[in-house]
Write an enzyme that holds these catalytic residues in place. Structure first.
Site, PDB file in Angstrom:
ATOM      1  CE1 TYR A 114      38.200  49.051  36.787  1.00 24.97           C
ATOM      2  CE2 TYR A 114      36.521  47.790  37.962  1.00 24.97           C
ATOM      3  CZ  TYR A 114      37.535  47.850  37.023  1.00 24.97           C
ATOM      4  OH  TYR A 114      37.880  46.735  36.302  1.00 24.97           O
TER       5      TYR A 114
ATOM      6  CE  LYS B  33      37.540  47.878  32.261  1.00 27.04           C
ATOM      7  NZ  LYS B  33      38.836  47.746  31.495  1.00 27.04           N
TER       8      LYS B  33
ATOM      9  CB  THR C 258      35.136  44.521  34.921  1.00 31.96           C
ATOM     10  OG1 THR C 258      34.631  44.111  36.190  1.00 31.96           O
ATOM     11  CG2 THR C 258      34.663  45.947  34.685  1.00 31.96           C
ATOM     12  CG  ASP C 259      32.054  40.797  37.403  1.00 31.72           C
ATOM     13  OD1 ASP C 259      32.774  41.771  37.726  1.00 31.72           O
ATOM     14  OD2 ASP C 259      31.960  39.765  38.102  1.00 31.72           O
ATOM     15  CD  GLU C 260      33.910  45.806  40.172  1.00 33.97           C
ATOM     16  OE1 GLU C 260      33.599  46.967  40.482  1.00 33.97           O
ATOM     17  OE2 GLU C 260      34.758  45.143  40.783  1.00 33.97           O
TER      18      GLU C 260
HETATM   19  P1  NAD Z   1      46.331  46.030  36.992  1.00 35.26           P
HETATM   20  O1  NAD Z   1      45.917  47.227  37.757  1.00 35.26           O
HETATM   21  O2  NAD Z   1      47.071  44.929  37.684  1.00 35.26           O
HETATM   22  O3  NAD Z   1      47.243  46.465  35.740  1.00 35.26           O
HETATM   23  C1  NAD Z   1      46.895  47.532  34.898  1.00 35.26           C
HETATM   24  C2  NAD Z   1      48.082  47.796  33.983  1.00 35.26           C
HETATM   25  O4  NAD Z   1      47.738  48.883  33.114  1.00 35.26           O
HETATM   26  C3  NAD Z   1      49.349  48.224  34.731  1.00 35.26           C
HETATM   27  O5  NAD Z   1      50.479  47.546  34.209  1.00 35.26           O
HETATM   28  C4  NAD Z   1      49.451  49.713  34.467  1.00 35.26           C
HETATM   29  O6  NAD Z   1      50.779  50.207  34.480  1.00 35.26           O
HETATM   30  C5  NAD Z   1      48.819  49.807  33.086  1.00 35.26           C
HETATM   31  N1  NAD Z   1      48.280  51.134  32.806  1.00 35.26           N
HETATM   32  C6  NAD Z   1      47.478  51.898  33.602  1.00 35.26           C
HETATM   33  N2  NAD Z   1      47.211  53.075  33.010  1.00 35.26           N
HETATM   34  C7  NAD Z   1      47.820  53.068  31.791  1.00 35.26           C
HETATM   35  C8  NAD Z   1      47.885  53.967  30.711  1.00 35.26           C
HETATM   36  N3  NAD Z   1      47.284  55.168  30.768  1.00 35.26           N
HETATM   37  N4  NAD Z   1      48.585  53.621  29.607  1.00 35.26           N
HETATM   38  C9  NAD Z   1      49.221  52.410  29.551  1.00 35.26           C
HETATM   39  N5  NAD Z   1      49.197  51.514  30.554  1.00 35.26           N
HETATM   40  C10 NAD Z   1      48.504  51.831  31.661  1.00 35.26           C
HETATM   41  O7  NAD Z   1      45.006  45.486  36.308  1.00 35.26           O
HETATM   42  P2  NAD Z   1      44.501  43.988  36.040  1.00 35.26           P
HETATM   43  O8  NAD Z   1      43.855  43.468  37.260  1.00 35.26           O
HETATM   44  O9  NAD Z   1      45.587  43.233  35.381  1.00 35.26           O
HETATM   45  O10 NAD Z   1      43.336  44.278  34.977  1.00 35.26           O
HETATM   46  C11 NAD Z   1      43.598  44.289  33.571  1.00 35.26           C
HETATM   47  C12 NAD Z   1      42.289  44.560  32.837  1.00 35.26           C
HETATM   48  O11 NAD Z   1      41.353  43.529  33.153  1.00 35.26           O
HETATM   49  C13 NAD Z   1      41.633  45.870  33.217  1.00 35.26           C
HETATM   50  O12 NAD Z   1      41.089  46.454  32.058  1.00 35.26           O
HETATM   51  C14 NAD Z   1      40.525  45.469  34.187  1.00 35.26           C
HETATM   52  O13 NAD Z   1      39.458  46.378  34.150  1.00 35.26           O
HETATM   53  C15 NAD Z   1      40.141  44.114  33.627  1.00 35.26           C
HETATM   54  N6  NAD Z   1      39.575  43.161  34.602  1.00 35.26           N
HETATM   55  C16 NAD Z   1      40.225  42.893  35.773  1.00 35.26           C
HETATM   56  C17 NAD Z   1      39.705  41.946  36.649  1.00 35.26           C
HETATM   57  C18 NAD Z   1      40.405  41.583  37.951  1.00 35.26           C
HETATM   58  O14 NAD Z   1      39.812  40.878  38.773  1.00 35.26           O
HETATM   59  N7  NAD Z   1      41.632  42.029  38.193  1.00 35.26           N
HETATM   60  C19 NAD Z   1      38.505  41.291  36.328  1.00 35.26           C
HETATM   61  C20 NAD Z   1      37.853  41.606  35.128  1.00 35.26           C
HETATM   62  C21 NAD Z   1      38.411  42.540  34.266  1.00 35.26           C
HETATM   63  O1  DAU Z   2      34.680  41.832  39.376  1.00 39.41           O
HETATM   64  C1  DAU Z   2      35.811  42.168  38.623  1.00 39.41           C
HETATM   65  C2  DAU Z   2      36.595  43.212  39.362  1.00 39.41           C
HETATM   66  O2  DAU Z   2      37.235  42.556  40.449  1.00 39.41           O
HETATM   67  C3  DAU Z   2      37.624  43.924  38.492  1.00 39.41           C
HETATM   68  O3  DAU Z   2      36.969  44.625  37.473  1.00 39.41           O
HETATM   69  C4  DAU Z   2      38.455  44.895  39.334  1.00 39.41           C
HETATM   70  O4  DAU Z   2      39.468  45.493  38.547  1.00 39.41           O
HETATM   71  C5  DAU Z   2      39.101  44.104  40.462  1.00 39.41           C
HETATM   72  O5  DAU Z   2      39.816  44.988  41.309  1.00 39.41           O
HETATM   73  C6  DAU Z   2      38.035  43.368  41.264  1.00 39.41           C
HETATM   74  O6  DAU Z   2      37.193  44.322  41.971  1.00 39.41           O
HETATM   75  P1  DAU Z   2      36.715  44.070  43.477  1.00 39.41           P
HETATM   76  O7  DAU Z   2      36.388  45.372  44.089  1.00 39.41           O
HETATM   77  O8  DAU Z   2      35.678  43.013  43.518  1.00 39.41           O
HETATM   78  O9  DAU Z   2      38.074  43.449  44.069  1.00 39.41           O
HETATM   79  P2  DAU Z   2      38.809  43.660  45.471  1.00 39.41           P
HETATM   80  O10 DAU Z   2      39.875  42.617  45.562  1.00 39.41           O
HETATM   81  O11 DAU Z   2      39.182  45.074  45.712  1.00 39.41           O
HETATM   82  O12 DAU Z   2      37.652  43.286  46.502  1.00 39.41           O
HETATM   83  C7  DAU Z   2      37.018  42.006  46.498  1.00 39.41           C
HETATM   84  C8  DAU Z   2      35.957  42.017  47.559  1.00 39.41           C
HETATM   85  O13 DAU Z   2      36.597  42.079  48.849  1.00 39.41           O
HETATM   86  C9  DAU Z   2      35.049  43.237  47.498  1.00 39.41           C
HETATM   87  O14 DAU Z   2      33.718  42.868  47.866  1.00 39.41           O
HETATM   88  C10 DAU Z   2      35.618  44.183  48.546  1.00 39.41           C
HETATM   89  C11 DAU Z   2      36.201  43.243  49.570  1.00 39.41           C
HETATM   90  N1  DAU Z   2      37.399  43.742  50.282  1.00 39.41           N
HETATM   91  C12 DAU Z   2      38.424  44.245  49.538  1.00 39.41           C
HETATM   92  C13 DAU Z   2      39.546  44.756  50.152  1.00 39.41           C
HETATM   93  C14 DAU Z   2      40.687  45.344  49.346  1.00 39.41           C
HETATM   94  C15 DAU Z   2      37.462  43.684  51.667  1.00 39.41           C
HETATM   95  O15 DAU Z   2      36.530  43.198  52.328  1.00 39.41           O
HETATM   96  N2  DAU Z   2      38.583  44.184  52.265  1.00 39.41           N
HETATM   97  C16 DAU Z   2      39.617  44.746  51.577  1.00 39.41           C
HETATM   98  O16 DAU Z   2      40.603  45.212  52.215  1.00 39.41           O
END
Ligand code: NAD
Ligand code: DAU
Length: 365
Positions: free
Chosen positions: A158, A162, A132-134
């Protein structure tokens, strides 16, 4: 075949659906089915010989050894993670367990397996870690976007978990020569995203007449990428990325959170007008426009102000470009949630409502 971990989650499931549509190569999908994992996401592959699902945990070293020995993957793609920043603030332990210890066990198993492959297989093997970019921390308004050389400065449990995993992955290349690839992507949105995250939370709450919580002043900035574009980028890194390298993925779609919520509400007003659906707010009053449900709430502790990704390297080296704009991707996303009310109903289990009550207050349950 390829081994995908976390393939029942949001991005992993989208990746597998894309993969199976584009390739005949089978996928072994290892997922622990936490609250975020949902076999429904893979329903289109029911009965397909190309998708083999294993319910299991990436921290289970014995299971990993057995799966590698039996299925002999030519690549591992590690999507499995705990992913919600707010949950990591309430309870960081699960994040260390899966994101750090789980990635470690996956690396160790992959290393032992890779060492005994023949020379050609060793050369072709890849361990692709999805990150992730975080990990880069937060930007000021005029700072340049994150590049692959930006120092790590994670701010949430988190992001720290990562970052730790990314460092382990890097070290397995540097020390053991394991052919690893790491991708660092910006915020994804699209079909199958669990409604705890901002965009699907806004859609699902709006349709139910619940408040749309916006943290702090809502001026925090995220850089949004449609999930299908992320999946295409991962495929191109797997195919042509240079082992040991990291690739940032993003589409230069910086938006404030309040703008994202307004854009989502405007699409809902167009595609599913509240008066026609008889949507009422928590006090029972009819809703005219969904934006009327916006509620500014307490800020997230340690909230990063701005993320932005410089995706120049993956564009130059691998020719990847996003296909969706924010306008087209958001429209597809909102339309998907409107067309899949059963999926939305099923994921809102008692455990999810318990989370809403604990995090936002009882009125959000
Ligand atoms: P998600 O939370 O929707 O899904 C995570 C999946 O991992 C689930 O199916 C869960 O059951 C599985 N999981 C969790 N713990 C596990 C374990 N111990 N063993 C096996 N499986 C397990 O997540 P996502 O949003 O699809 O993210 C996927 C990947 O991409 C993550 O590594 C996340 O850090 C990365 N990522 C997400 C975003 C985003 O915006 N969602 C952005 C950049 C990177
Ligand atoms: O940047 C990549 C990341 O994006 C991934 O690594 C994470 O797994 C993914 O969850 C996401 O993280 P964020 O914290 O940015 O996503 P989220 O959707 O939780 O929040 C997006 C923005 O909105 C953040 O600035 C917080 C804000 N927010 C979020 C929620 C849930 C609100 O203002 N209200 C809310 O209720």
């Amino acid at each position: 075949m390829i081994l995908v971990t976390g393939g029942a989650g949001f991005i992993g499931a989208n990746f597998i659906l894309h993969w199976c549509a584009a390739s005949d190569e089978p996928v072994l999908n290892l997922d622990a089915l936490t609250y975020a994992g949902n076999p429904e996401n893979l329903r289109p592959l029911a009965g397909s010989a190309r998708h083999l699902f294993v319910h299991g945990d990436i921290t289970d070293a014995a299971l990993l050894r057995r799966l590698f020995a039996e299925h002999r993957p030519r690549a591992v793609l590690n999507f499995a993670a705990e992913t919600h920043v707010d949950r990591s603030i309430h309870g960081p332990e699960a994040f260390v367990r899966t994101n750090v210890t789980g990635t470690f066990h996956l690396l160790e198993t992959a290393r032992a397996y890779w060492r005994q492959l023949n020379a050609a297989e060793r050369e072709a093997f890849r361990f692709l870690h999805v990150s992730t970019d975080e990990v880069y921390g937060t930007l000021g308004p005029d700072d340049p976007a994150f590049s692959e050389t930006t120092p790590y400065a994670p701010n949430s449990p988190y992001a720290a978990s990562k970052a730790a995993a990314d460092h382990l992955v890097r070290s397995y290349h540097h020390t053991y020569g394991l052919p690893v690839l790491t991708t660092n992507c910006s915020n994804n949105y699209g079909p199958h995203q669990f409604p705890e995250k901002l965009i699907p939370l806004t859609v699902v709450n709006a349709l139910a007449g619940r408040p749309l919580p916006v943290y702090g002043d809502g001026r925090q900035i995220r850089d949004w990428l449609y999930v299908g574009d992320h999946c295409a980028a991962i495929r191109s890194v797997l195919r042509s990325g240079r082992p040991g390298e990291t690739y940032n993925i993003g589409a230069r779609n910086e938006r404030t959170n309040i703008d994202v919520v307004h854009a989502t509400c405007a699409l809902l007003d167009e595609l599913a007008p509240a008066p026609a659906r008889g949507v009422r707010d928590a006090q029972g009053r009819p809703i005219e426009r969904y934006a009327g449900l916006i509620a500014f709430v307490a800020d997230r502790p340690g909230h990063d102000r701005r993320y932005a990704i410089d995706a120049g390297k993956i564009g130059r080296e691998l020719g990847w470009r996003p296909a969706e704009t924010f306008a087209t991707g958001l429209r597809r996303t909102v339309a998907w949630y409107l067309s899949n009310p059963d999926w939305v109903d099923k994921v809102q289990s008692g455990a999810y409502r318990e989370w809403l009550g604990r995090h936002y207050g009882e009125e959000m349950r």
